[in-house]
Design a protein around this motif. Structure first.
Motif, PDB file in Angstrom:
ATOM      1  N   GLU A 103      47.402  33.060  48.298  1.00 47.91           N
ATOM      2  CA  GLU A 103      48.318  34.098  48.785  1.00 47.91           C
ATOM      3  C   GLU A 103      48.930  34.611  47.325  1.00 47.91           C
ATOM      4  O   GLU A 103      49.635  33.829  46.696  1.00 47.91           O
ATOM      5  CB  GLU A 103      49.248  33.647  49.532  1.00 47.91           C
ATOM      6  CG  GLU A 103      50.097  34.683  50.208  1.00 47.91           C
ATOM      7  CD  GLU A 103      50.838  34.369  51.596  1.00 47.91           C
ATOM      8  OE1 GLU A 103      51.964  34.941  51.490  1.00 47.91           O
ATOM      9  OE2 GLU A 103      50.567  33.423  52.168  1.00 47.91           O
ATOM     10  N   VAL A 104      48.811  35.717  47.106  1.00 52.28           N
ATOM     11  CA  VAL A 104      49.514  36.318  45.788  1.00 52.28           C
ATOM     12  C   VAL A 104      50.952  36.375  45.990  1.00 52.28           C
ATOM     13  O   VAL A 104      51.390  36.730  47.136  1.00 52.28           O
ATOM     14  CB  VAL A 104      48.854  38.015  45.843  1.00 52.28           C
ATOM     15  CG1 VAL A 104      49.578  38.759  44.599  1.00 52.28           C
ATOM     16  CG2 VAL A 104      47.361  37.851  45.519  1.00 52.28           C
ATOM     17  N   LYS A 105      51.675  36.141  45.039  1.00 48.09           N
ATOM     18  CA  LYS A 105      53.113  35.942  44.885  1.00 48.09           C
ATOM     19  C   LYS A 105      53.513  37.100  43.808  1.00 48.09           C
ATOM     20  O   LYS A 105      52.682  37.612  42.968  1.00 48.09           O
ATOM     21  CB  LYS A 105      53.560  34.435  44.337  1.00 48.09           C
ATOM     22  CG  LYS A 105      53.056  33.497  45.371  1.00 48.09           C
ATOM     23  CD  LYS A 105      53.758  32.016  44.965  1.00 48.09           C
ATOM     24  CE  LYS A 105      53.601  30.951  45.628  1.00 48.09           C
ATOM     25  NZ  LYS A 105      52.038  30.905  46.183  1.00 48.09           N
ATOM     26  N   ILE A 145      45.336  38.771  38.186  1.00 51.70           N
ATOM     27  CA  ILE A 145      44.230  38.312  38.432  1.00 51.70           C
ATOM     28  C   ILE A 145      43.744  37.191  37.344  1.00 51.70           C
ATOM     29  O   ILE A 145      43.112  36.416  37.649  1.00 51.70           O
ATOM     30  CB  ILE A 145      43.067  39.327  38.654  1.00 51.70           C
ATOM     31  CG1 ILE A 145      43.385  40.367  39.897  1.00 51.70           C
ATOM     32  CG2 ILE A 145      41.737  38.802  38.632  1.00 51.70           C
ATOM     33  CD1 ILE A 145      43.018  39.659  41.280  1.00 51.70           C
ATOM     34  N   SER A 146      44.174  37.739  36.032  1.00 46.78           N
ATOM     35  CA  SER A 146      43.921  36.741  35.167  1.00 46.78           C
ATOM     36  C   SER A 146      44.372  35.479  35.240  1.00 46.78           C
ATOM     37  O   SER A 146      43.841  34.434  35.054  1.00 46.78           O
ATOM     38  CB  SER A 146      44.325  37.505  33.715  1.00 46.78           C
ATOM     39  OG  SER A 146      44.148  36.655  32.635  1.00 46.78           O
ATOM     40  N   ASN A 147      45.784  35.581  35.457  1.00 48.55           N
ATOM     41  CA  ASN A 147      46.443  34.160  35.678  1.00 48.55           C
ATOM     42  C   ASN A 147      46.067  33.526  36.772  1.00 48.55           C
ATOM     43  O   ASN A 147      45.927  32.163  36.829  1.00 48.55           O
ATOM     44  CB  ASN A 147      48.225  34.314  35.682  1.00 48.55           C
ATOM     45  CG  ASN A 147      48.836  35.086  34.514  1.00 48.55           C
ATOM     46  OD1 ASN A 147      48.114  34.856  33.619  1.00 48.55           O
ATOM     47  ND2 ASN A 147      49.810  35.595  34.836  1.00 48.55           N
ATOM     48  N   ILE A 161      46.874  44.441  43.025  1.00 44.35           N
ATOM     49  CA  ILE A 161      47.187  43.517  44.044  1.00 44.35           C
ATOM     50  C   ILE A 161      48.436  43.460  44.632  1.00 44.35           C
ATOM     51  O   ILE A 161      49.376  43.758  43.809  1.00 44.35           O
ATOM     52  CB  ILE A 161      46.729  41.953  43.740  1.00 44.35           C
ATOM     53  CG1 ILE A 161      47.254  41.370  42.245  1.00 44.35           C
ATOM     54  CG2 ILE A 161      45.222  42.170  43.193  1.00 44.35           C
ATOM     55  CD1 ILE A 161      47.194  40.357  41.522  1.00 44.35           C
ATOM     56  N   TYR A 162      48.794  43.002  45.599  1.00 47.32           N
ATOM     57  CA  TYR A 162      50.128  42.628  46.005  1.00 47.32           C
ATOM     58  C   TYR A 162      50.629  41.471  46.804  1.00 47.32           C
ATOM     59  O   TYR A 162      49.815  40.647  47.137  1.00 47.32           O
ATOM     60  CB  TYR A 162      50.297  43.913  47.256  1.00 47.32           C
ATOM     61  CG  TYR A 162      49.288  43.837  48.354  1.00 47.32           C
ATOM     62  CD1 TYR A 162      49.600  43.046  49.357  1.00 47.32           C
ATOM     63  CD2 TYR A 162      48.090  44.301  48.251  1.00 47.32           C
ATOM     64  CE1 TYR A 162      48.711  42.764  50.481  1.00 47.32           C
ATOM     65  CE2 TYR A 162      46.953  44.372  49.299  1.00 47.32           C
ATOM     66  CZ  TYR A 162      47.395  43.383  50.299  1.00 47.32           C
ATOM     67  OH  TYR A 162      46.772  43.358  51.334  1.00 47.32           O
TER      68      TYR A 162
END
Length: 238
Positions: free
Chosen positions: A196-198, A203-205, A229-230
């Motif tokens: 889940e994106v924070k 994307i790289s990290n 991304i969100y």
């Protein structure tokens, strides 16, 4: 009877139920992203955080009339994929190897109990005596579903033991979750790992954290612009 819960071969601590250095399980250790799988079909009895076991899952099995319980400890924080009461299949991905709880390095502490787990671990047996095969290939749901009239993503997700968020991420469906009859949906593998994106993530990290590539994350999630991304977005990362 049971399969190894990991493809990692390196054992750093063996089963030793007596003496000064008692150890009621087997420890497998290796750096990187290592998927942990259920050793046999069964029902999840615990999926929780313990100060000693860290992120931990326990599964109850009944085999030839005998009750067993397996323990998967020190999983990666946030990686547990199953809940109490859920029925899992042998080889199904349940989490990632980690370093949580009373742990000094990334590893899986795996226990097998002939009978129920208890605090004294009086039912613990040596798991190595019960493995009959090499780790089996993780269970996969690599199938395609054709949307019928009246279908919803929620209904489809329940049928295939996944979530609306995973289905939408896997098929690049907009936030309104609209689907149409005749549309082909790919069903996520139970072995897939999602993140889940924070806030502040890139994307790289994320790719570096899960030892994969930006290209793979783009392909898995059908992302056109890696800068869009969100927070809260679910991305397949493995």
């Amino acid at each position: 009877m049971f399969s190894k819960p990991t493809t990692v071969a390196n054992i750093t601590n063996k089963f030793n139920p007596s003496g000064n250095n008692k150890h009621f399980g087997v420890d497998y250790a290796q750096k990187g992203t290592n998927i942990i799988t259920a050793s046999a079909d069964g029902t999840v009895t615990r999926s929780y955080y313990s100060t000693s076991y860290g992120e931990c899952i326990m599964i109850l099995h009944e085999i030839n009339g005998q009750i067993y319980e397996t323990v998967y400890a020190h999983l990666k924080s946030g990686s547990r994929k199953v809940k109490v009461g859920e029925y899992v299949k042998k080889g199904q991905a349940i989490g990632l190897m980690g370093n949580t709880g009373n742990s000094t390095g990334q590893h899986l502490h795996f226990e097998l109990h002939e009978g129920r787990w208890n605090d004294a671990k009086s039912n613990a047996v040596n798991p190595l005596d019960y493995f009959v095969t090499d780790p089996i290939a993780p269970v996969s749901n690599n199938i395609e579903y054709t949307v019928n009239k009246g279908d919803t993503l929620y209904q489809i997700s329940k049928s295939y033991n996944t979530t609306v968020q995973e289905l939408s991420a896997y098929n690049n469906i907009a936030k309104d979750y609209v689907i149409k009859p005749g549309q082909k949906l790919k069903i996520p593998s139970k072995n897939s790992i999602y993140y889940e994106v924070k806030k502040g993530d890139t994307i790289s990290n994320i790719a570096k954290e899960f030892h994969t590539s930006v290209e793979k994350i783009k392909e898995w999630n059908q992302i056109k612009d890696i800068n869009k991304i969100y927070p809260g977005q679910k991305l397949r990362v493995g």
